[in-house]
Design an enzyme around this catalytic site. Structure first.
Site, short mmCIF file in Angstrom:
data_model
loop_
_atom_site.label_atom_id
_atom_site.label_comp_id
_atom_site.label_asym_id
_atom_site.label_seq_id
_atom_site.Cartn_x
_atom_site.Cartn_y
_atom_site.Cartn_z
CD GLU A 264 -3.28 0.49 2.01
OE1 GLU A 264 -3.07 -0.39 2.89
OE2 GLU A 264 -4.36 1.06 1.87
CD GLU B 150 -2.64 1.05 -4.56
OE1 GLU B 150 -2.70 0.29 -3.58
OE2 GLU B 150 -3.63 1.34 -5.27
CB CYS C 26 -7.72 -2.84 5.78
SG CYS C 26 -6.12 -2.28 5.28
CB SER D 252 -5.46 0.92 -1.55
OG SER D 252 -4.58 -0.16 -1.65
CE LYS E 128 -11.18 -7.93 7.54
NZ LYS E 128 -10.34 -7.57 6.39
CD GLU F 17 -11.91 -8.87 2.97
OE1 GLU F 17 -11.68 -9.25 4.14
OE2 GLU F 17 -11.25 -7.98 2.40
CD GLU G 228 -13.78 -9.91 -5.64
OE1 GLU G 228 -14.71 -10.67 -6.00
OE2 GLU G 228 -13.98 -8.84 -5.06
CB CYS H 229 -10.25 -3.86 14.03
SG CYS H 229 -9.78 -3.36 12.37
#
Lengths: 574, 161
Positions: free
Chosen positions: A277, A280, A297, A317, A356, A359, A364, A501
């Site tokens: 990141e 990037e 994230c 990102s 999550k 996710e 993908e 979190c």
């Protein structure tokens, strides 16, 4: 301002409600619909008190304290009224408390116990609405709902998602999505903040305990586990230890004793995320890429952007989240290194997060029809599994995590709190852009529980504008500013849950905000006391690049560690 | 057979409306379309910049809004006190049985819909129903069955032509 409470003189401050004044004095009044730091709604009437000169009982949560007020908090009339409120709520409530997943943390059953409700005084026909288990993250049981409205408020006022509201009226009313659709097709981002405020078992995480237990006893499966940065500082509360206790070592020991072949630390992958990141970000800054870059994230935030702000997708990102990065590394690099067929690996992750669970179902996030992560359990579910296996965190001896994904920097650990990704990224971005370490590694401006934290920093000759926001309501504010042309920001960290979190939708039910602050403090404490504090100085990450990945943003990284997003249609968004 | 919604037209006449116009807008949409469609909820929500869940919540709170198109024959069954005493509960039950739908619903062929109302204001005719605004007094099981049969017959004849 002077009040008399139960015959004793008490000092109150201007603007206090009666409840606030009582709380400061340590006088406990039960509440169900009250939400700390938010306007009172006065819906449940469990907080009633008797005020001299008032004919009716007064809801203390919404009634302003006044000079000379005489308040009784536990007169027979008050206690009787509260008990009746509980009895009325129980009138149509299911009887399955013995089997309810919310036990022993259910506020309704606690109140029934405290007020000595011993029978069903108002038998009413049970509601019979179907369960909504359509979401991979959240399960809803409308029959257990007491219509306190907290989930509606947190969804709208804190997260600005507002996918649920009161539907219909009177005894027909229930909490539902628009058109009474199921959660999975709504704009719900799966954050689980509604679960954390629900006083009953009406909202729970979708449990993934059983598949994990099955995998552990299935000899053909090579079962590995990773745990997110915030788990070790929040798990302790489930076992009666003080908030903010770090149980990293004993948790590792317990997981190993349960039969996990390898125990990895997602914080390692957080370091990996930072390498990608920060690279990037440096790349975007140097080559005129889309700015501000936004972190990726937090899967609730990703779905939020896909649903409400598709025009900001290029700002996200392309990095996968640490969970998915580690998942990909386990089933490629690690499998090869250990000589295991990736298809026989069962990869579990322990997350503070219900999103999550969503996710990992994204198509993908895997290859050859194999998901990178097979099951996600929340902190609460991990605690449940530890109980099933009879693990005693107080007597276990701490153990070290497994290599190569066990070593982490404290920067990776900081991912668990709002501002942590930013702080970790700045440390590494500074090094990547200037070749020197940041003078002071601690970036105070992005620490703490404020919902929006902004700072301007010098990286070499470049002045960088950064913001760390948590809670999607705050993220929406910033997203609007950027849509309307705000240009001074380069990098924005967004965490879906307020505080990050540590306050995720899968965390132990915290009694108050102070517990959340303790979890945050524990992470800062780890950063203050350990030596390896930057992701780029993590030796294990360095050798992963040397052995396997090549370089950040390289071809392998591109395939395994990066992803893309697309606009998403929800049933309740035009 | 779906009729194009007039929700766009209604919203045009409320260009700069804020959320306090939600109920008047919903009423106009229903007056124009005969009901509140999903699309209408989404468009009104987007227009007023409020979540669709909120619009749906408000609309379901009020009895006046319906979410299915009314049938070509809209049957209103009076559930007021006088009609109740004269057995309107039975009339409603019978009507639901004959048509195979519940109050608030529309038959699959789009012919009939049932709605209950608190009082039609014709207590002298109890138990009373109205079909497309036309009152039918002192309804009995046979009368109701006959009314429905007649309508079906006429409709079938019209369709044959």
């Amino acid at each position: 301002m002077k009040l008399t409470i139960n015959g004793n003189p008490v000092e109150a401050q201007p603007g206090d409600t009666i409840l606030a004044a009582l709380k400061r004095q340590g006088i406990h009044v039960p509440t169900l619909c009250h939400m700390e730091g938010m306007l009172p709604s006065g819906a449940c009437r469990i907080c009633v008190v008797e005020v001299e000169g008032q004919n009716n009982l007064i809801p203390s949560c919404s009634f302003p304290a006044a000079e000379g007020m005489k308040v009784q908090t536990n007169s027979p009339r008050v206690i009787n009224a509260r008990k009746t409120v509980v009895e009325l709520l129980l009138g149509s409530h299911p009887d399955d408390c013995l089997y309810c997943a919310k036990q022993p943390t259910c506020d309704l059953s606690r109140l029934a116990r405290e007020y000595g409700v011993r029978d069903r005084r108002f038998p009413v026909a049970k509601k019979k609405k179907p369960l909504d288990i359509s979401s991979p993250s959240i399960s809803r049981d409308p029959d257990k709902c007491i219509l306190c409205g907290k989930c509606v408020r947190v969804c709208e006022e804190v997260q600005s998602v507002a996918c649920i509201d009161f539907v219909k009226r009177g005894s027909d009313s229930f909490i539902g999505c628009a058109f009474d659709s199921s959660l999975n097709v709504s704009s719900c981002v799966n954050c689980g903040q509604c679960i954390n405020v629900c006083p009953t078992g009406a909202l729970m995480e979708k449990s993934d305990i059983q598949p994990v237990l099955d995998a552990l006893t299935n000899g053909d499966k090579y079962v590995v586990v990773q745990h997110a940065p915030s788990i070790s500082v929040s798990l302790a509360e489930e076992f009666g230890l003080p908030a903010g206790s770090d149980v990293n070592g004993v948790m590792t020991a317990a997981l190993r004793k349960m039969g996990f072949k390898a125990v990895f630390d997602t914080s390692f992958a957080a370091d990996l995320t930072i390498m990608e990141e920060a690279s990037e970000l440096a790349h975007r800054v140097k080559n005129g890429g889309v700015l501000p870059m936004m972190t990726s994230c937090s899967p609730g935030w990703i779905k939020f952007v896909e649903t409400f702000y598709p025009e900001l997708l290029p700002n996200l990102s392309t990095c996968k989240s640490p969970q998915q990065m580690l998942g990909a590394m386990i089933k490629t690099y690690y499998a090869k290194k250990q000589g295991i067929d990736p298809a026989s690996i069962y990869s579990v992750s322990v997350m503070p997060c219900t999103a999550k669970k969503f996710e990992v179902t994204r198509p993908e996030m895997g290859r050859d029809g194999n998901p990178d992560i097979d099951a996600v359990v929340t902190t609460r579910e991990l605690a449940q599994m530890l109980r099933i296996y009879g693990m005693d965190l107080k007597t276990l001896q701490p153990e070290e995590p497994d290599l190569p994904f066990g070593d982490r920097s404290t920067a990776g650990k900081l991912f668990g709190a709002s501002g942590g990704v930013m702080e970790a990224a700045l440390r590494t971005a500074h090094f990547l852009l200037t070749g020197r370490e940041l003078g002071n590694l601690k970036v105070e401006a992005v620490r703490g529980q404020n919902g929006i934290k902004e700072a301007k920093l010098k990286i070499g000759a470049l002045e960088v504008g950064v913001a760390a926001v948590s809670g999607l309501g705050n993220a929406r504010k910033l997203a609007e500013e950027i849509k309307n042309g705000r240009k001074d920001l380069h990098f924005i960290e967004v965490m879906t849950c307020p505080g990050g979190c540590i306050n995720g939708g899968g965390q132990p039910f915290a009694r108050n905000k102070a517990a959340i602050a303790e979890r945050m403090r524990a992470l800062y404490n780890i950063d203050a006391t350990e030596k390896v504090r930057t992701s780029h100085s993590n030796k294990a990450v360095q050798s992963l690049y040397k052995d396997f990945l090549g370089k950040p943003l390289g071809e392998k990284s591109h395939h395994l560690l990066h992803t893309k997003y697309k606009a998403r249609k929800a049933a309740d968004v035009a | 057979m779906s009729v194009p919604s007039k929700v766009g037209k209604v919203l045009e006449s409320h260009s700069f409306a804020k959320r306090d116009k939600l109920i008047p807008i919903l009423q106009e949409v229903q007056a124009a379309d005969g009901y509140i469609s999903k699309q209408a909820v989404l468009k009104v929500a987007a227009h007023l910049n409020i979540p669709a869940s909120k619009v749906y919540g408000v609309a379901t709170f009020y009895n006046q809004f319906r979410f299915k198109p009314v049938g070509r024959y809209h049957i209103m069954i009076c559930r007021g006190t006088a009609c109740h005493v004269k057995g309107s509960a039975g009339v409603l039950k019978m009507c639901e049985e004959v048509l195979g739908i519940k109050a608030g619903d529309t038959t699959r062929d789009g012919l009939f819909s049932i709605e209950t109302v608190a009082c039609i204001g014709a207590c002298g005719l109890a138990p009373v129903i109205s079909i497309n605004g036309e009152f039918h007094a002192k309804i009995t099981s046979d009368k109701l069955r006959k009314l429905v049969q007649d309508i079906r017959k006429t409709e079938a004849q019209n369709a044959a032509k």
